[in-house]
Design a protein around this motif. Structure first.
Motif, PDB file in Angstrom:
ATOM      1  N   ARG A 271       2.448   1.875   6.705  1.00 36.16           N
ATOM      2  CA  ARG A 271       3.281   1.388   5.603  1.00 36.16           C
ATOM      3  C   ARG A 271       2.721   1.875   4.277  1.00 36.16           C
ATOM      4  O   ARG A 271       1.555   1.618   3.951  1.00 36.16           O
ATOM      5  N   THR A 273       4.241   4.370   0.434  1.00 37.50           N
ATOM      6  CA  THR A 273       5.329   5.196  -0.086  1.00 37.50           C
ATOM      7  C   THR A 273       5.426   6.458   0.754  1.00 37.50           C
ATOM      8  O   THR A 273       4.459   6.854   1.431  1.00 37.50           O
ATOM      9  N   THR A 296       7.839   2.504   1.471  1.00 36.48           N
ATOM     10  CA  THR A 296       8.069   1.388   0.554  1.00 36.48           C
ATOM     11  C   THR A 296       8.685   1.797  -0.776  1.00 36.48           C
ATOM     12  O   THR A 296       8.716   0.999  -1.707  1.00 36.48           O
ATOM     13  N   GLU A 323       8.946  -2.604  -1.216  1.00 32.28           N
ATOM     14  CA  GLU A 323       8.187  -3.782  -1.607  1.00 32.28           C
ATOM     15  C   GLU A 323       9.051  -4.641  -2.524  1.00 32.28           C
ATOM     16  O   GLU A 323       9.666  -4.146  -3.461  1.00 32.28           O
TER      17      GLU A 323
END
Length: 382
Positions: A271, A273, A296, A323
């Motif tokens: 997890r 970007t 994210t 997020e």
């Protein structure tokens, strides 16, 4: 007597579109090696041998090779059908197998054991195939649920074992009370209401070998799930793979030991970007894993799977999981819209709503302003 409890091979199942036959063959070869090294006398396979009622030819070949290997290692092999198996097809396979390999698929045989012996006397193994209540109502009046059919089957087992004497083991495929299923994985046997089988149903035998749950579970010292030998879902990636090794002494159940099996390819969820996933050094150790990537970024990115496969050749799943930004502004969307003083603030309120609190970035605000100005000029000249 030494007994190995395994289950849920699911031969023929795919993993996110990828074939698993070769990986499962390697794991079952390791299982055969354990049977030989540990001098196992009996191997129990508690249902869902195949993943489908219509397995492909390669699935039959793998099953035949695995059962032959277990028998050659010196074990008596007892296989029961599960809810994924076609009992008719699995039963047809039994007629082609060698001595020492027993495939139990017929409900009419429930209560009739396969008996093996050691220096302490006989051990009666009662295979219970997957029982479909609607198909058994004429033969077993009054049964309407998994609880009913398992209770009736275990009554037959206890009655026969009481007449014969000696030690006894039963093998079944069901949801038992107290299990923790893997979400969206164990299909077709409902969990809830009458379909959860109480543990007391399995009283009266020295060991109860269960199948259907893909992770190992110990419901009591003598009631256990072995789980699947291969991972078939990212949600079960943290669960160990293996089987239970049971020592049955003169007085009944003795020690039970977990024998781990190799994991052909680790399942990992990453997890970050998208740019971090495809470039950050901290993910370098996972290049050879099965990957579920959760990127994210606030907005969906273009071709995320293509970019991820360039770094992780076994990336199987991509999820956009932005997020959630903290919301300092506790006003409702309607309140923010009504408070907007101009079109730019109105667009920002909308973006903040759909992005769960994150409004326009500086660059986006600049572009929004330019577009609003352009629209104003067009309307003024109209």
């Amino acid at each position: 007597m030494r007994i190995l409890h395994t289950s849920d091979w699911h031969i023929g199942r795919s993993f996110h579109g990828h074939a698993t036959l070769d990986a499962l063959r390697g794991v079952l070869d390791a299982l055969v090696a354990q049977v030989r090294e540990c001098e196992v006398d009996v191997v129990l396979v508690a249902g869902d041998v195949f993943d489908s009622a219509t397995p492909a030819a390669g699935a039959y070949t793998l099953l035949s090779d695995a059962l032959r290997g277990l028998a050659d290692a010196g074990a008596t092999v007892i296989v029961t059908s599960g809810n994924h198996d076609s009992a008719a097809r699995l039963g047809f396979q039994s007629g082609l197998l060698r001595d020492g390999v027993h495939v139990v698929t017929d409900p009419a045989t429930v209560g009739t054991p396969i008996t093996v012996a050691d220096e302490h006397g006989p051990v009666h193994v009662y295979g219970i195939p997957y029982l479909e209540p609607v198909l058994l109502r004429s033969a077993w009046p009054g049964v309407r649920s998994q609880t009913d059919v398992l209770a009736h089957a275990m009554d037959l087992v206890r009655a026969d074992a009481g007449r014969r004497g000696g030690r006894s083991i039963a093998v079944a495929h069901c949801f038992a009370a107290g299990v923790e299923p893997t979400p969206h994985l164990e299909r077709d046997i409902q969990q809830g209401g009458l379909d959860i089988v109480p543990l007391t149903t399995f009283d009266g035998v020295d060991y109860m070998a269960l199948g259907h749950i893909h992770g190992r579970q110990q419901l009591s010292h003598r009631v256990r799930y072995a789980g699947a030998p291969l991972h078939y879902s990212f949600d079960e990636g943290h669960k160990p793979r293996g089987s239970w090794l049971i020592d049955l002494g003169a007085e009944g159940l003795g020690e039970v030991e977990w024998l781990p099996l190799p994991v052909p390819r680790t399942l990992t969820t990453l997890r970050a970007t998208l740019d971090e996933l495809v470039s950050a050094d901290r993910f370098a150790d996972h290049v050879g894993d099965w990957i579920r990537a959760e990127y994210t970024d606030p907005l969906p990115q273009r071709d995320p799977m293509r970019r991820l496969l360039a770094r992780f050749p076994h990336c199987a799943e991509v999820r956009h999981a932005p997020e959630a930004a903290p919301r300092d502004d506790r006003r409702t969307y309607v309140q923010r819209v009504r408070a907007a003083r101009n079109d730019a603030e109105l667009v920002d309120a909308f973006l903040s709503h759909v992005r769960e609190g994150e409004g326009a970035s500086a660059r986006e605000a600049e572009l929004i302003g330019e577009l609003i100005d352009e629209r104003s000029r067009v309307e003024a000249n109209a």
